[in-house]
Design a protein around this motif. Structure first.
Motif, PDB file in Angstrom:
ATOM      1  N   GLU A   1     -58.882   8.549 -53.786  1.00 45.95           N
ATOM      2  CA  GLU A   1     -58.327   8.428 -55.141  1.00 45.95           C
ATOM      3  C   GLU A   1     -57.159   9.403 -55.282  1.00 45.95           C
ATOM      4  O   GLU A   1     -57.298  10.587 -54.978  1.00 45.95           O
ATOM      5  CB  GLU A   1     -59.425   8.735 -56.177  1.00 45.95           C
ATOM      6  CG  GLU A   1     -58.947   8.995 -57.581  1.00 45.95           C
ATOM      7  CD  GLU A   1     -58.107   7.853 -58.179  1.00 45.95           C
ATOM      8  OE1 GLU A   1     -58.499   6.679 -58.053  1.00 45.95           O
ATOM      9  OE2 GLU A   1     -57.034   8.152 -58.756  1.00 45.95           O
TER      10      GLU A   1
ATOM     11  N   HIS B   1     -55.646  10.553 -58.039  1.00 44.35           N
ATOM     12  CA  HIS B   1     -55.716  11.560 -59.108  1.00 44.35           C
ATOM     13  C   HIS B   1     -56.734  12.649 -58.758  1.00 44.35           C
ATOM     14  O   HIS B   1     -57.637  12.419 -57.953  1.00 44.35           O
ATOM     15  CB  HIS B   1     -56.082  10.894 -60.443  1.00 44.35           C
ATOM     16  CG  HIS B   1     -54.962  10.088 -61.012  1.00 44.35           C
ATOM     17  ND1 HIS B   1     -55.028   8.727 -61.173  1.00 44.35           N
ATOM     18  CD2 HIS B   1     -53.723  10.459 -61.416  1.00 44.35           C
ATOM     19  CE1 HIS B   1     -53.884   8.292 -61.669  1.00 44.35           C
ATOM     20  NE2 HIS B   1     -53.064   9.313 -61.814  1.00 44.35           N
TER      21      HIS B   1
ATOM     22  N   LEU C   1     -63.939  -2.103 -73.765  1.00 41.20           N
ATOM     23  CA  LEU C   1     -64.893  -3.054 -74.343  1.00 41.20           C
ATOM     24  C   LEU C   1     -65.585  -3.834 -73.234  1.00 41.20           C
ATOM     25  O   LEU C   1     -64.926  -4.313 -72.305  1.00 41.20           O
ATOM     26  CB  LEU C   1     -64.153  -4.056 -75.225  1.00 41.20           C
ATOM     27  CG  LEU C   1     -63.974  -3.681 -76.683  1.00 41.20           C
ATOM     28  CD1 LEU C   1     -63.044  -4.667 -77.353  1.00 41.20           C
ATOM     29  CD2 LEU C   1     -65.311  -3.633 -77.418  1.00 41.20           C
TER      30      LEU C   1
ATOM     31  N   ARG D   1     -63.982   5.457 -70.694  1.00 45.13           N
ATOM     32  CA  ARG D   1     -63.648   5.116 -69.316  1.00 45.13           C
ATOM     33  C   ARG D   1     -63.749   6.309 -68.365  1.00 45.13           C
ATOM     34  O   ARG D   1     -64.116   6.153 -67.205  1.00 45.13           O
ATOM     35  CB  ARG D   1     -62.252   4.483 -69.239  1.00 45.13           C
ATOM     36  CG  ARG D   1     -62.222   2.981 -69.385  1.00 45.13           C
ATOM     37  CD  ARG D   1     -62.926   2.249 -68.252  1.00 45.13           C
ATOM     38  NE  ARG D   1     -62.334   2.495 -66.956  1.00 45.13           N
ATOM     39  CZ  ARG D   1     -61.334   1.805 -66.430  1.00 45.13           C
ATOM     40  NH1 ARG D   1     -60.800   0.805 -67.094  1.00 45.13           N
ATOM     41  NH2 ARG D   1     -60.870   2.086 -65.233  1.00 45.13           N
TER      42      ARG D   1
ATOM     43  N   PHE E   1     -52.798   7.067 -50.920  1.00 51.04           N
ATOM     44  CA  PHE E   1     -52.502   6.140 -49.811  1.00 51.04           C
ATOM     45  C   PHE E   1     -51.001   5.870 -49.800  1.00 51.04           C
ATOM     46  O   PHE E   1     -50.419   5.482 -50.813  1.00 51.04           O
ATOM     47  CB  PHE E   1     -53.277   4.831 -50.001  1.00 51.04           C
ATOM     48  CG  PHE E   1     -52.742   3.710 -49.145  1.00 51.04           C
ATOM     49  CD1 PHE E   1     -52.982   3.675 -47.777  1.00 51.04           C
ATOM     50  CD2 PHE E   1     -51.961   2.701 -49.711  1.00 51.04           C
ATOM     51  CE1 PHE E   1     -52.466   2.652 -46.986  1.00 51.04           C
ATOM     52  CE2 PHE E   1     -51.445   1.674 -48.936  1.00 51.04           C
ATOM     53  CZ  PHE E   1     -51.699   1.650 -47.563  1.00 51.04           C
TER      54      PHE E   1
ATOM     55  N   ASP F   1     -58.037  -5.072 -60.377  1.00 48.52           N
ATOM     56  CA  ASP F   1     -56.655  -5.305 -60.824  1.00 48.52           C
ATOM     57  C   ASP F   1     -55.704  -5.491 -59.647  1.00 48.52           C
ATOM     58  O   ASP F   1     -54.676  -6.155 -59.776  1.00 48.52           O
ATOM     59  CB  ASP F   1     -56.161  -4.129 -61.686  1.00 48.52           C
ATOM     60  CG  ASP F   1     -56.547  -4.296 -63.153  1.00 48.52           C
ATOM     61  OD1 ASP F   1     -57.449  -5.112 -63.440  1.00 48.52           O
ATOM     62  OD2 ASP F   1     -55.949  -3.611 -63.997  1.00 48.52           O
TER      63      ASP F   1
HETATM   64  C1  LIG Z   1     -54.497  -0.999 -72.850  1.00 49.89           C
HETATM   65  C2  LIG Z   1     -55.556  -1.598 -71.955  1.00 49.89           C
HETATM   66  C3  LIG Z   1     -56.779  -1.985 -72.493  1.00 49.89           C
HETATM   67  C4  LIG Z   1     -57.757  -2.563 -71.661  1.00 49.89           C
HETATM   68  N1  LIG Z   1     -58.967  -2.869 -72.218  1.00 49.89           N
HETATM   69  C5  LIG Z   1     -59.961  -3.390 -71.441  1.00 49.89           C
HETATM   70  C6  LIG Z   1     -61.243  -3.651 -71.985  1.00 49.89           C
HETATM   71  O1  LIG Z   1     -61.487  -3.428 -73.168  1.00 49.89           O
HETATM   72  N2  LIG Z   1     -62.204  -4.170 -71.167  1.00 49.89           N
HETATM   73  C7  LIG Z   1     -61.952  -4.437 -69.835  1.00 49.89           C
HETATM   74  O2  LIG Z   1     -62.858  -4.933 -69.121  1.00 49.89           O
HETATM   75  N3  LIG Z   1     -60.739  -4.185 -69.297  1.00 49.89           N
HETATM   76  C8  LIG Z   1     -59.743  -3.650 -70.067  1.00 49.89           C
HETATM   77  N4  LIG Z   1     -58.521  -3.369 -69.515  1.00 49.89           N
HETATM   78  C9  LIG Z   1     -58.313  -3.674 -68.101  1.00 49.89           C
HETATM   79  C10 LIG Z   1     -59.026  -2.631 -67.245  1.00 49.89           C
HETATM   80  O3  LIG Z   1     -58.549  -1.357 -67.565  1.00 49.89           O
HETATM   81  C11 LIG Z   1     -58.767  -2.932 -65.770  1.00 49.89           C
HETATM   82  O4  LIG Z   1     -59.046  -4.298 -65.503  1.00 49.89           O
HETATM   83  C12 LIG Z   1     -59.670  -2.065 -64.880  1.00 49.89           C
HETATM   84  O5  LIG Z   1     -59.349  -0.713 -65.034  1.00 49.89           O
HETATM   85  C13 LIG Z   1     -59.482  -2.473 -63.419  1.00 49.89           C
HETATM   86  O6  LIG Z   1     -60.200  -1.609 -62.597  1.00 49.89           O
HETATM   87  P1  LIG Z   1     -59.693  -1.314 -61.105  1.00 49.89           P
HETATM   88  O7  LIG Z   1     -60.700  -0.395 -60.535  1.00 49.89           O
HETATM   89  O8  LIG Z   1     -59.379  -2.588 -60.439  1.00 49.89           O
HETATM   90  O9  LIG Z   1     -58.283  -0.599 -61.295  1.00 49.89           O
HETATM   91  P2  LIG Z   1     -57.934   0.792 -61.971  1.00 49.89           P
HETATM   92  O10 LIG Z   1     -58.876   1.114 -63.069  1.00 49.89           O
HETATM   93  O11 LIG Z   1     -56.474   0.703 -62.283  1.00 49.89           O
HETATM   94  O12 LIG Z   1     -58.175   1.836 -60.811  1.00 49.89           O
HETATM   95  C14 LIG Z   1     -57.310   1.915 -59.699  1.00 49.89           C
HETATM   96  C15 LIG Z   1     -57.429   3.319 -59.138  1.00 49.89           C
HETATM   97  O13 LIG Z   1     -56.642   3.384 -57.955  1.00 49.89           O
HETATM   98  C16 LIG Z   1     -55.957   4.611 -57.933  1.00 49.89           C
HETATM   99  N5  LIG Z   1     -54.757   4.442 -57.078  1.00 49.89           N
HETATM  100  C17 LIG Z   1     -53.664   3.684 -57.321  1.00 49.89           C
HETATM  101  N6  LIG Z   1     -52.800   3.758 -56.302  1.00 49.89           N
HETATM  102  C18 LIG Z   1     -53.353   4.578 -55.379  1.00 49.89           C
HETATM  103  C19 LIG Z   1     -52.929   5.047 -54.097  1.00 49.89           C
HETATM  104  N7  LIG Z   1     -51.767   4.681 -53.564  1.00 49.89           N
HETATM  105  N8  LIG Z   1     -53.749   5.907 -53.424  1.00 49.89           N
HETATM  106  C20 LIG Z   1     -54.945   6.290 -53.954  1.00 49.89           C
HETATM  107  N9  LIG Z   1     -55.392   5.876 -55.162  1.00 49.89           N
HETATM  108  C21 LIG Z   1     -54.610   5.032 -55.870  1.00 49.89           C
HETATM  109  C22 LIG Z   1     -55.617   4.859 -59.401  1.00 49.89           C
HETATM  110  O14 LIG Z   1     -55.365   6.230 -59.642  1.00 49.89           O
HETATM  111  C23 LIG Z   1     -56.885   4.373 -60.083  1.00 49.89           C
HETATM  112  O15 LIG Z   1     -57.845   5.384 -60.241  1.00 49.89           O
HETATM  113  C24 LIG Z   1     -57.515  -2.778 -70.301  1.00 49.89           C
HETATM  114  C25 LIG Z   1     -56.286  -2.392 -69.752  1.00 49.89           C
HETATM  115  C26 LIG Z   1     -55.326  -1.794 -70.567  1.00 49.89           C
HETATM  116  C27 LIG Z   1     -54.029  -1.352 -69.949  1.00 49.89           C
END
Ligand SMILES: Cc1cc2nc3c(=O)[nH]c(=O)nc-3n(C[C@H](O)[C@H](O)[C@H](O)COP(=O)(O)OP(=O)(O)OC[C@H]3O[C@@H](n4cnc5c(N)ncnc54)[C@H](O)[C@@H]3O)c2cc1C
Length: 382
Positions: free
Chosen positions: A30, A32, A44, A94, A118, A273
């Motif tokens: 990670e 951060h 939510l 979160r 990465f 995502d």
């Molecule tokens: C304003 C807003 C409101 C939202 N509300 C909702 C909601 O109510 N309910 C819901 O289900 N979803 C919601 N979402 C969507 C939700 O936040 C995402 O779908 C979710 O966080 C996806 O999880 P993830 O683990 O795929 O990605 P992320 O949560 O984006 O995690 C990715 C991680 O990878 C790390 N990372 C990135 N690049 C690198 C690298 N090169 N090297 C090492 N680490 C790296 C980042 O620091 C991060 O910690 C919302 C999004 C936004 C922007």
């Protein structure tokens, strides 16, 4: 098998937990220095989240863990119609939620490296592949070997780019959110639709408590303009005030699901995502990423094709995308007509029975109960 996961958001931590439990040697990186921070999400979750085993045995006082609030109603507003839906929903913090998941992974045996970024894939003369990862504590660049790499690194995934996934077609929403002070009913949250709010999404007011709410909007363009307008015109009823200097604005991008997306190339897999596994109607990505995590682990353990195994999840995401395409084009008159249909008891019963996280049965049953929903499909063809 050595599996390297990039990104400790919900997708990365949950898949690491499942893989470690299956006996794999898992490393989670990670960038951060604190997991779950900065927060860029409303948080939510539909009650579907309780179906995942890890949430079965939460302590009765779950607010201590990560739940901030629980709702039993959603108020949907179109320009002329208000619909009150009786639904159980949850609001999470979160930072705490992500830490909870990372801890599960750690306890299951995942090695977690924070402050590790990465950079790229590297191939030596002998064609051996490794990942170049920068340890931000000392700026040292490490070469990390792997059998499998999983990109869980969010919407702008470097893993997807490095492993040549086609992300050029990808489109994004911009989300802006703030916490405001005011007078709220903490048992329900509110959504506002219509061209005056935002032509391609909706605004939301999601109370954390009687006195604080997460207020936000998303759009493909001009999101700040829509956000300011939303606060001015739609949040007045809540006697809102910004909390001076302590106000925290969050803004981030959210990928839109595309049926062109591939999820696996050779030894590299995408999840969450990074794979745009997001419901296009609400932009919720957490529960789809959990579902994808189970499918991914099953695919790795049994040597199944992840792209194919994702068929059911993809079908659901496609249904959300179709609905989104209608909402993007619908005019306010038709939006009011649609909301009148939703107001009916028979439709509300369907919405209560099938959550948005089970979109295929939800949409099929909506149409069976109220065939006039099909009339709005005209927006798909003009
Ligand atoms: C304003 C807003 C409101 C939202 N509300 C909702 C909601 O109510 N309910 C819901 O289900 N979803 C919601 N979402 C969507 C939700 O936040 C995402 O779908 C979710 O966080 C996806 O999880 P993830 O683990 O795929 O990605 P992320 O949560 O984006 O995690 C990715 C991680 O990878 C790390 N990372 C990135 N690049 C690198 C690298 N090169 N090297 C090492 N680490 C790296 C980042 O620091 C991060 O910690 C919302 C999004 C936004 C922007």
């Amino acid at each position: 098998m050595k599996i390297v996961v990039i990104g400790a958001g919900p997708a990365g931590s949950y898949v690491s937990y499942l893989l470690s439990k299956s006996g794999h040697d898992v490393e989670l990186y990670e960038e951060h220095n604190e997991i779950g921070v900065p927060i860029q999400c409303t948080g939510l979750l539909s009650s579907e989240f309780k179906k995942f085993e890890i949430f079965h045995d939460l302590p009765s006082n779950i607010s201590n863990v990560f739940i901030v609030n629980k709702f039993n109603e959603i108020v949907l507003n179109s320009p002329g119609v208000k619909v009150e839906l009786s639904q159980e929903e949850f609001l999470v913090n979160r930072a705490k939620f992500d830490s909870y998941l990372a801890n599960l992974a750690l306890e299951a045996g995942t090695k977690i490296f924070i402050s590790h970024h990465f950079i790229k894939k590297s191939v030596n003369d002998k064609k051996e592949e490794s990942l170049l990862i920068k340890d931000k504590n000392n700026n040292e660049i490490k070469k990390v070997g792997y059998d499998i790499v999983i990109g869980a690194d969010g919407p702008l995934s470097s893993v997807a780019k490095e492993f040549s996934f086609n992300t050029k077609h990808r489109k994004y929403y911009h989300g802006v959110q703030a916490v405001i002070k005011g007078n709220f009913n903490p048992n329900c949250y509110y959504t506002y639709f219509g061209n005056n709010v935002c032509p391609d999404f909706f605004g939301w007011v999601v109370p954390e408590s009687k006195t604080h709410a997460r207020v936000g909007i998303a759009s493909k363009n001009n999101v700040k303009k829509y956000f300011n307008n939303f606060i001015e015109k739609y949040c007045r009823d809540f006697n809102f005030e910004f909390e001076g200097e302590s106000i925290k604005f969050q803004s981030a991008i959210i990928p839109i699901y595309s049926s062109k997306q591939k999820f696996q190339k050779g030894k590299c897999y995408l999840i969450g995502d990074s794979a745009a596994q997001v419901k296009a109607t609400t932009l919720g990505g957490i529960i789809p990423s959990f579902k994808a995590a189970h499918i991914l682990v099953d695919s790795i353990n049994n040597n199944f094709c992840y792209n194919k195994q994702l068929r059911k999840l993809r079908r659901g995401l496609k249904v959300h995308l179709l609905a989104r395409n209608i909402f993007d084009k619908i005019n306010d008159n038709d939006l009011n007509k649609l909301f009148y249909l939703v107001k009916q008891d028979k439709v509300q019963k369907v919405l209560k029975k099938y959550s948005r996280d089970n979109p295929v049965p939800l949409f099929v049953n909506l149409i069976l109960k109220e065939p006039r929903f099909v009339l709005f499909a005209k927006y798909l063809f003009n």
